[in-house]
Design a protein around this motif. Structure first.
Motif, PDB file in Angstrom:
ATOM      1  N   THR A  42       0.829  -1.204   0.000  1.00 43.65           N
ATOM      2  CA  THR A  42       0.000   0.000   0.000  1.00 43.65           C
ATOM      3  C   THR A  42       0.864   1.255   0.000  1.00 43.65           C
ATOM      4  OG1 THR A  42      -1.757  -1.191   1.157  1.00 43.65           O
ATOM      5  CG2 THR A  42      -1.841   1.206   1.248  1.00 43.65           C
ATOM      6  N   GLN A  43       1.912   1.237   0.800  1.00 47.40           N
ATOM      7  CA  GLN A  43       2.814   2.391   0.888  1.00 47.40           C
ATOM      8  C   GLN A  43       3.473   2.664  -0.470  1.00 47.40           C
ATOM      9  OE1 GLN A  43       5.757   1.909   3.961  1.00 47.40           O
ATOM     10  NE2 GLN A  43       6.876   3.735   3.380  1.00 47.40           N
ATOM     11  N   ALA A  44       3.941   1.618  -1.144  1.00 51.85           N
ATOM     12  CA  ALA A  44       4.582   1.794  -2.458  1.00 51.85           C
ATOM     13  C   ALA A  44       3.581   2.368  -3.461  1.00 51.85           C
ATOM     14  CB  ALA A  44       5.142   0.463  -2.951  1.00 51.85           C
ATOM     15  N   LEU A  45       2.341   1.920  -3.398  1.00 55.91           N
ATOM     16  CA  LEU A  45       1.325   2.437  -4.309  1.00 55.91           C
ATOM     17  C   LEU A  45       1.028   3.909  -3.998  1.00 55.91           C
ATOM     18  CD1 LEU A  45      -0.671   2.098  -6.600  1.00 55.91           C
ATOM     19  CD2 LEU A  45      -2.335   1.251  -4.926  1.00 55.91           C
ATOM     20  N   GLN A  46       0.896   4.237  -2.728  1.00 58.73           N
ATOM     21  CA  GLN A  46       0.638   5.628  -2.341  1.00 58.73           C
ATOM     22  C   GLN A  46       1.751   6.549  -2.827  1.00 58.73           C
ATOM     23  OE1 GLN A  46       0.124   5.149   1.890  1.00 58.73           O
ATOM     24  NE2 GLN A  46      -2.088   4.839   1.722  1.00 58.73           N
ATOM     25  N   GLN A  47       2.971   6.025  -2.828  1.00 61.82           N
ATOM     26  CA  GLN A  47       4.120   6.812  -3.284  1.00 61.82           C
ATOM     27  C   GLN A  47       4.312   6.726  -4.800  1.00 61.82           C
ATOM     28  OE1 GLN A  47       7.248   5.137  -0.857  1.00 61.82           O
ATOM     29  NE2 GLN A  47       6.624   6.286   0.952  1.00 61.82           N
ATOM     30  N   ASP A  49       5.417   4.367  -6.479  1.00 68.64           N
ATOM     31  CA  ASP A  49       6.732   3.774  -6.719  1.00 68.64           C
ATOM     32  C   ASP A  49       6.544   2.407  -7.378  1.00 68.64           C
ATOM     33  OD1 ASP A  49       9.271   2.650  -6.621  1.00 68.64           O
ATOM     34  OD2 ASP A  49       9.722   3.438  -4.622  1.00 68.64           O
ATOM     35  N   ALA A  50       6.463   2.420  -8.709  1.00 67.05           N
ATOM     36  CA  ALA A  50       6.193   1.191  -9.461  1.00 67.05           C
ATOM     37  C   ALA A  50       7.306   0.168  -9.270  1.00 67.05           C
ATOM     38  CB  ALA A  50       6.011   1.509 -10.944  1.00 67.05           C
ATOM     39  N   ARG A  51       8.552   0.617  -9.208  1.00 68.51           N
ATOM     40  CA  ARG A  51       9.674  -0.311  -9.037  1.00 68.51           C
ATOM     41  C   ARG A  51       9.573  -1.039  -7.704  1.00 68.51           C
ATOM     42  NH1 ARG A  51      13.954  -0.565  -6.213  1.00 68.51           N
ATOM     43  NH2 ARG A  51      13.759   1.566  -5.474  1.00 68.51           N
ATOM     44  N   GLN A  52       9.334  -0.291  -6.646  1.00 71.84           N
ATOM     45  CA  GLN A  52       9.208  -0.893  -5.312  1.00 71.84           C
ATOM     46  C   GLN A  52       7.998  -1.834  -5.257  1.00 71.84           C
ATOM     47  OE1 GLN A  52      11.250  -0.855  -2.849  1.00 71.84           O
ATOM     48  NE2 GLN A  52      10.066  -1.497  -1.091  1.00 71.84           N
ATOM     49  N   LEU A  53       6.902  -1.403  -5.846  1.00 70.79           N
ATOM     50  CA  LEU A  53       5.689  -2.217  -5.868  1.00 70.79           C
ATOM     51  C   LEU A  53       5.954  -3.529  -6.603  1.00 70.79           C
ATOM     52  CD1 LEU A  53       2.744  -2.168  -4.935  1.00 70.79           C
ATOM     53  CD2 LEU A  53       2.152  -1.137  -7.129  1.00 70.79           C
ATOM     54  N   ARG A  54       6.654  -3.443  -7.730  1.00 74.42           N
ATOM     55  CA  ARG A  54       6.986  -4.640  -8.510  1.00 74.42           C
ATOM     56  C   ARG A  54       7.852  -5.588  -7.693  1.00 74.42           C
ATOM     57  NH1 ARG A  54      11.458  -5.792 -11.059  1.00 74.42           N
ATOM     58  NH2 ARG A  54      12.168  -3.639 -11.112  1.00 74.42           N
ATOM     59  N   GLU A  55       8.880  -5.052  -7.028  1.00 78.18           N
ATOM     60  CA  GLU A  55       9.786  -5.894  -6.237  1.00 78.18           C
ATOM     61  C   GLU A  55       9.061  -6.550  -5.058  1.00 78.18           C
ATOM     62  OE1 GLU A  55      13.117  -3.402  -5.195  1.00 78.18           O
ATOM     63  OE2 GLU A  55      13.784  -3.280  -7.286  1.00 78.18           O
ATOM     64  N   LEU A  56       8.218  -5.790  -4.376  1.00 83.77           N
ATOM     65  CA  LEU A  56       7.452  -6.346  -3.254  1.00 83.77           C
ATOM     66  C   LEU A  56       6.494  -7.432  -3.723  1.00 83.77           C
ATOM     67  CD1 LEU A  56       6.681  -3.017  -1.384  1.00 83.77           C
ATOM     68  CD2 LEU A  56       7.973  -4.940  -0.421  1.00 83.77           C
ATOM     69  N   ALA A  57       5.785  -7.155  -4.810  1.00 86.25           N
ATOM     70  CA  ALA A  57       4.833  -8.139  -5.349  1.00 86.25           C
ATOM     71  C   ALA A  57       5.578  -9.394  -5.797  1.00 86.25           C
ATOM     72  CB  ALA A  57       4.043  -7.532  -6.506  1.00 86.25           C
ATOM     73  N   LEU A  88      -0.450   1.521 -12.732  1.00 84.30           N
ATOM     74  CA  LEU A  88      -0.835   1.519 -11.325  1.00 84.30           C
ATOM     75  C   LEU A  88      -2.331   1.772 -11.123  1.00 84.30           C
ATOM     76  CD1 LEU A  88       2.235   3.224  -9.636  1.00 84.30           C
ATOM     77  CD2 LEU A  88       1.850   0.828 -10.232  1.00 84.30           C
ATOM     78  N   GLN A  89      -3.018   2.156 -12.195  1.00 89.00           N
ATOM     79  CA  GLN A  89      -4.466   2.308 -12.100  1.00 89.00           C
ATOM     80  C   GLN A  89      -5.054   0.915 -11.917  1.00 89.00           C
ATOM     81  OE1 GLN A  89      -6.004   4.508 -15.377  1.00 89.00           O
ATOM     82  NE2 GLN A  89      -8.117   4.439 -14.664  1.00 89.00           N
TER      83      GLN A  89
END
Length: 113
Positions: A42-47, A49-57, A88-89
């Motif tokens: 959620t934090q990566a999405l709020q920011q 930050d597609a790269r961080q979101l991708r790595e976390l996922a 990210l939508q």
């Protein structure tokens, strides 16, 4: 709630046999790690930050796959691909689905421990 809706039961049984006494420890580590990952998505999405979101996922997908939580791994894969493409939508809805699926997975795992 059916185990087969959330896990590959055969793979989970095999993992339980292979891990033997360490199965419970492995599941507890998975649960602890997952509880920490969810707010980070959620934090990566709020920011945005597609790269961080991708790595976390990606890492959540791998961990979930390792414990045979295939439905959860598939949702994480969808989020990983969306983030990789910068789409990210709709990610908020995917994260909500991941959270709901994780709660079902955790409940089932807790019942096994």
């Amino acid at each position: 709630m059916s185990l087969a809706e959330h896990f590959d039961p055969e793979s989970l049984d095999m993992l339980r046999e292979v891990m033997d006494d360490e199965f419970s420890d492995l599941m507890r580590v998975y649960i602890d790690d997952s509880r920490q990952r969810l707010p980070l998505l959620t934090q990566a999405l709020q920011q945005q930050d597609a790269r961080q979101l991708r790595e976390l996922a990606h890492s959540f997908k791998g961990a979930s796959s390792n414990v045979s939580a295939n439905a959860l791994a598939q949702l994480c894969f969808q989020l990983e691909m969306a983030a990789r493409e910068g789409q990210l939508q709709g990610a908020e809805e995917l994260i909500a689905q991941i959270e709901a699926e994780y709660l079902a997975v955790e409940t089932l795992l807790q019942d096994m421990l």
